[in-house]
Design a protein around this motif. Structure first.
Motif, PDB file in Angstrom:
ATOM      1  N   CYS A  15      -0.443  -1.324   0.010  1.00  0.00           N
ATOM      2  CA  CYS A  15       0.043  -0.600   0.309  1.00  0.00           C
ATOM      3  C   CYS A  15       1.561  -0.844   0.599  1.00  0.00           C
ATOM      4  O   CYS A  15       1.746  -2.020   1.515  1.00  0.00           O
ATOM      5  CB  CYS A  15      -0.347   0.013   1.889  1.00  0.00           C
ATOM      6  SG  CYS A  15       0.883   1.127   2.775  1.00  0.00           S
ATOM      7  N   ASN A  17       3.209  -0.418   2.642  1.00  0.00           N
ATOM      8  CA  ASN A  17       4.528  -0.360   4.110  1.00  0.00           C
ATOM      9  C   ASN A  17       3.764  -1.153   4.911  1.00  0.00           C
ATOM     10  O   ASN A  17       4.751  -1.581   5.974  1.00  0.00           O
ATOM     11  CB  ASN A  17       3.984   1.884   4.835  1.00  0.00           C
ATOM     12  CG  ASN A  17       4.460   1.997   6.275  1.00  0.00           C
ATOM     13  OD1 ASN A  17       5.861   1.117   6.302  1.00  0.00           O
ATOM     14  ND2 ASN A  17       3.376   1.928   6.958  1.00  0.00           N
ATOM     15  N   CYS A  18       2.288  -0.474   4.721  1.00  0.00           N
ATOM     16  CA  CYS A  18       1.850  -2.430   5.949  1.00  0.00           C
ATOM     17  C   CYS A  18       0.968  -3.327   5.139  1.00  0.00           C
ATOM     18  O   CYS A  18       1.229  -3.969   5.744  1.00  0.00           O
ATOM     19  CB  CYS A  18       1.332  -1.614   6.498  1.00  0.00           C
ATOM     20  SG  CYS A  18      -0.398  -0.619   5.828  1.00  0.00           S
ATOM     21  N   CYS A  27      -3.030   5.186   2.617  1.00  0.00           N
ATOM     22  CA  CYS A  27      -2.976   3.907   3.050  1.00  0.00           C
ATOM     23  C   CYS A  27      -4.017   4.447   3.483  1.00  0.00           C
ATOM     24  O   CYS A  27      -3.741   5.263   4.090  1.00  0.00           O
ATOM     25  CB  CYS A  27      -1.835   2.954   3.390  1.00  0.00           C
ATOM     26  SG  CYS A  27      -2.440   2.106   4.475  1.00  0.00           S
ATOM     27  N   CYS A  30      -2.243   3.561   7.415  1.00  0.00           N
ATOM     28  CA  CYS A  30      -1.179   3.728   7.663  1.00  0.00           C
ATOM     29  C   CYS A  30      -0.608   5.637   7.616  1.00  0.00           C
ATOM     30  O   CYS A  30      -0.223   6.019   8.115  1.00  0.00           O
ATOM     31  CB  CYS A  30       0.177   2.729   7.272  1.00  0.00           C
ATOM     32  SG  CYS A  30       0.512   3.308   6.013  1.00  0.00           S
TER      33      CYS A  30
HETATM   34 ZN   LIG Z   1      -0.229   1.288   4.660  1.00  0.00          ZN
END
Ligand SMILES: [Zn+2]
Length: 284
Positions: A15, A17-18, A27, A30
């Motif tokens: 992911c 983002n995280c 994901c 998140c």
């Molecule tokens: Zn994520």
């Protein structure tokens, strides 16, 4: 560009983002959608264009439901069916921003400069001659500020505009409180639910008002006929969401109208006094 960063239109394995390892298209930690994430102006324009033109996008579906079946929209939200609609508060602020943007295109200066300069001096002279009952300090305040406002109205109008934007936000807690009072009986809705109802209702009303203001520039006064829509909308919205009877809904709407007029009257008075005070400061 490193291929592993997921740039370009490639699917990433983690992911972005995280950093969680991805299983599937979203994901699980998140909730961010897995790639490909396009990074181009063309893709941005495409997203925007799709939102506006794709008739079944979340945006238009929410707008359509808000206009045509508001009770179902509000009920879905408070009962937890939220994926298919734009969150009420976000929609509310988008509409408020649009409302002020549209109004800012309509120049207040036109109105103000239409009053002839020598007329202004004359009117200011008349104001100073006003005989007012009450405390002499109040009379002095009125004389000083009203005649300063007549001489230099631009500043007062500017202050009034700025503060009216802040006051509009007060309508939300005020209206929610009124609904809470009106529906103390049967009382099956919580304050939170009244707030969501109010957010939806005000969003619709502001949106119609914004469209009417914009249309009035092209169509003239005919556009104001649109303002008949919100009361009918409110009736259906209330009846559908609170399950009240026809008479019960009409009586509550009448009381709501009375309370709203009172509240708007108080707000407008406060706004006028505030604008006079702040808009004519250097004159005082
Ligand atoms: Zn994520």
């Amino acid at each position: 560009m490193a291929a592993s960063s997921g740039s370009g239109g490639q699917w990433e394995t983690q992911c972005l983002n995280c950093g969680t390892a991805l299983q599937g298209h979203y994901c699980y930690r998140c909730g961010q959608r897995a790639g490909p994430h396009e990074r181009s102006i063309k893709a941005l324009c495409g997203d925007f264009f799709e939102m506006l033109t794709h008739a079944d996008s979340k945006f238009w579906r929410t707008i359509r439901r808000l206009a045509l079946s508001p009770a179902a929209l509000t009920r879905d939200y408070v009962e937890g069916r939220r994926m298919s609609e734009i969150p009420p508060v976000r929609m509310f602020f988008v509409v408020i921003i649009m409302m002020f943007a549209v109004q800012s295109f309509i120049p207040s200066r036109q109105v103000v400069t239409a009053i002839k300069v020598d007329d202004r001096a004359q009117t200011a002279g008349q104001v100073e001659g006003w005989q007012l009952a009450g405390h002499p300090r109040i009379t002095a305040w009125v004389h000083r500020h009203v005649s300063a406002a007549v001489r230099n109205p631009q500043e007062v109008v500017a202050v009034m505009r700025e503060w009216s934007e802040r006051f509009v936000l007060l309508l939300l807690p005020l209206s929610s409180g009124m609904l809470w009072l009106l529906f103390l009986w049967p009382g099956h809705r919580t304050l939170y639910e009244h707030v969501i109802f109010t957010v939806h209702s005000l969003t619709f009303t502001f949106a119609v008002f914004t469209v009417a203001v914009a249309l009035s520039q092209a169509l003239g006064d005919m556009a104001w006929w649109l303002l008949w829509w919100p009361p009918f909308h409110l009736y259906r919205h209330m009846r559908g969401f609170y399950g009240s009877s026809r008479l019960g809904t009409l009586v509550r709407m009448a009381v709501l109208l009375g309370m709203s007029l009172l509240a708007v009257g108080i707000l407008l008075s406060a706004l006028s006094l505030l604008s006079l005070q702040l808009g004519t400061q250097e004159a005082g």
